[in-house]
Design a protein around this motif. Structure first.
Motif, PDB file in Angstrom:
ATOM      1  N   LEU A   1       0.833  -1.203   0.000  1.00 26.35           N
ATOM      2  CA  LEU A   1       0.000   0.000   0.000  1.00 26.35           C
ATOM      3  C   LEU A   1       0.871   1.257   0.000  1.00 26.35           C
ATOM      4  O   LEU A   1       0.579   2.216  -0.710  1.00 26.35           O
ATOM      5  CB  LEU A   1      -0.929   0.023   1.212  1.00 26.35           C
ATOM      6  N   ILE A   2       1.929   1.241   0.804  1.00 26.29           N
ATOM      7  CA  ILE A   2       2.867   2.371   0.843  1.00 26.29           C
ATOM      8  C   ILE A   2       3.459   2.589  -0.547  1.00 26.29           C
ATOM      9  O   ILE A   2       3.523   3.722  -1.041  1.00 26.29           O
ATOM     10  CB  ILE A   2       3.988   2.142   1.883  1.00 26.29           C
ATOM     11  N   ALA A   3       3.878   1.518  -1.192  1.00 26.90           N
ATOM     12  CA  ALA A   3       4.472   1.623  -2.529  1.00 26.90           C
ATOM     13  C   ALA A   3       3.468   2.202  -3.525  1.00 26.90           C
ATOM     14  O   ALA A   3       3.827   3.064  -4.340  1.00 26.90           O
ATOM     15  CB  ALA A   3       4.958   0.253  -2.989  1.00 26.90           C
ATOM     16  N   ALA A   4       2.219   1.765  -3.472  1.00 28.91           N
ATOM     17  CA  ALA A   4       1.189   2.282  -4.381  1.00 28.91           C
ATOM     18  C   ALA A   4       0.929   3.757  -4.130  1.00 28.91           C
ATOM     19  O   ALA A   4       0.804   4.550  -5.077  1.00 28.91           O
ATOM     20  CB  ALA A   4      -0.094   1.470  -4.225  1.00 28.91           C
ATOM     21  N   LEU A   5       0.853   4.141  -2.854  1.00 32.18           N
ATOM     22  CA  LEU A   5       0.626   5.548  -2.514  1.00 32.18           C
ATOM     23  C   LEU A   5       1.790   6.412  -2.978  1.00 32.18           C
ATOM     24  O   LEU A   5       1.590   7.481  -3.567  1.00 32.18           O
ATOM     25  CB  LEU A   5       0.403   5.694  -1.005  1.00 32.18           C
ATOM     26  N   GLN A   6       3.012   5.958  -2.745  1.00 38.13           N
ATOM     27  CA  GLN A   6       4.184   6.731  -3.146  1.00 38.13           C
ATOM     28  C   GLN A   6       4.275   6.841  -4.665  1.00 38.13           C
ATOM     29  O   GLN A   6       4.632   7.899  -5.190  1.00 38.13           O
ATOM     30  CB  GLN A   6       5.449   6.123  -2.551  1.00 38.13           C
ATOM     31  N   ALA A   7       3.913   5.772  -5.374  1.00 36.91           N
ATOM     32  CA  ALA A   7       3.930   5.805  -6.838  1.00 36.91           C
ATOM     33  C   ALA A   7       2.922   6.821  -7.378  1.00 36.91           C
ATOM     34  O   ALA A   7       3.127   7.402  -8.449  1.00 36.91           O
ATOM     35  CB  ALA A   7       3.633   4.410  -7.395  1.00 36.91           C
TER      36      ALA A   7
ATOM     37  N   GLY B   1       2.316   9.623  -5.907  1.00 36.82           N
ATOM     38  CA  GLY B   1       2.754  10.956  -5.509  1.00 36.82           C
ATOM     39  C   GLY B   1       2.452  11.340  -4.074  1.00 36.82           C
ATOM     40  O   GLY B   1       2.690  12.480  -3.675  1.00 36.82           O
ATOM     41  N   TRP B   2       1.945  10.397  -3.281  1.00 40.10           N
ATOM     42  CA  TRP B   2       1.648  10.692  -1.870  1.00 40.10           C
ATOM     43  C   TRP B   2       2.869  10.407  -1.006  1.00 40.10           C
ATOM     44  O   TRP B   2       3.561   9.414  -1.221  1.00 40.10           O
ATOM     45  CB  TRP B   2       0.450   9.856  -1.388  1.00 40.10           C
ATOM     46  N   LYS B   3       3.127  11.263  -0.052  1.00 40.36           N
ATOM     47  CA  LYS B   3       4.252  11.081   0.866  1.00 40.36           C
ATOM     48  C   LYS B   3       3.752  10.242   2.049  1.00 40.36           C
ATOM     49  O   LYS B   3       3.310  10.765   3.048  1.00 40.36           O
ATOM     50  CB  LYS B   3       4.786  12.432   1.341  1.00 40.36           C
ATOM     51  N   ALA B   4       3.819   8.940   1.865  1.00 41.69           N
ATOM     52  CA  ALA B   4       3.210   8.000   2.810  1.00 41.69           C
ATOM     53  C   ALA B   4       4.257   7.212   3.565  1.00 41.69           C
ATOM     54  O   ALA B   4       5.286   6.829   3.007  1.00 41.69           O
ATOM     55  CB  ALA B   4       2.305   7.037   2.046  1.00 41.69           C
ATOM     56  N   GLU B   5       3.965   6.985   4.853  1.00 47.19           N
ATOM     57  CA  GLU B   5       4.819   6.123   5.672  1.00 47.19           C
ATOM     58  C   GLU B   5       3.983   5.515   6.798  1.00 47.19           C
ATOM     59  O   GLU B   5       2.999   6.110   7.258  1.00 47.19           O
ATOM     60  CB  GLU B   5       6.000   6.903   6.246  1.00 47.19           C
ATOM     61  N   ILE B   6       4.385   4.330   7.209  1.00 46.28           N
ATOM     62  CA  ILE B   6       3.689   3.624   8.294  1.00 46.28           C
ATOM     63  C   ILE B   6       3.896   4.390   9.599  1.00 46.28           C
ATOM     64  O   ILE B   6       4.990   4.864   9.884  1.00 46.28           O
ATOM     65  CB  ILE B   6       4.226   2.183   8.446  1.00 46.28           C
ATOM     66  N   VAL B   7       2.821   4.494  10.375  1.00 44.27           N
ATOM     67  CA  VAL B   7       2.901   5.109  11.696  1.00 44.27           C
ATOM     68  C   VAL B   7       3.120   3.991  12.702  1.00 44.27           C
ATOM     69  O   VAL B   7       2.396   2.987  12.700  1.00 44.27           O
ATOM     70  CB  VAL B   7       1.583   5.869  12.029  1.00 44.27           C
ATOM     71  N   ALA B   8       4.110   4.152  13.563  1.00 40.46           N
ATOM     72  CA  ALA B   8       4.383   3.141  14.593  1.00 40.46           C
ATOM     73  C   ALA B   8       3.207   3.069  15.561  1.00 40.46           C
ATOM     74  O   ALA B   8       2.590   4.079  15.892  1.00 40.46           O
ATOM     75  CB  ALA B   8       5.652   3.494  15.348  1.00 40.46           C
ATOM     76  N   ALA B   9       2.914   1.857  16.008  1.00 43.55           N
ATOM     77  CA  ALA B   9       1.773   1.655  16.903  1.00 43.55           C
ATOM     78  C   ALA B   9       2.011   2.239  18.266  1.00 43.55           C
ATOM     79  O   ALA B   9       3.090   2.445  18.704  1.00 43.55           O
ATOM     80  CB  ALA B   9       1.488   0.168  17.029  1.00 43.55           C
TER      81      ALA B   9
END
Length: 68
Positions: free
Chosen positions: A52-58, A60-68
């Motif tokens: 999902l992160i890869a799809a979002l970044q592709a 153009g979204w600046k996406a990263e997992i938030v630590a729990a």
């Protein structure tokens, strides 16, 4: 569940774009958008959150997992 921060999600239009991107990557995903925190919570995903992160970044979204 995956919680993903999207630093360049600023408005309702952005939220629609993010939602659309996640749904394209994983049609079974359910998304909750929190514009104030610039985060989404994704449940019901059939793939891992890194795809999902890869799809979002592709898209153009600046996406990263938030630590729990």
């Amino acid at each position: 569940m995956a919680r993903i921060a999207i630093s360049n999600m600023n408005c309702g239009g952005c939220a629609k774009g993010v939602t659309s991107t996640v749904k394209e990557a994983d049609p079974s995903a359910q998304i909750e958008v929190d514009l104030d925190r610039k985060q989404i919570a994704v449940t019901g995903i059939s793939s891992d959150s890194s795809s999902l992160i890869a799809a979002l970044q592709a898209a153009g979204w600046k996406a990263e997992i938030v630590a729990a």
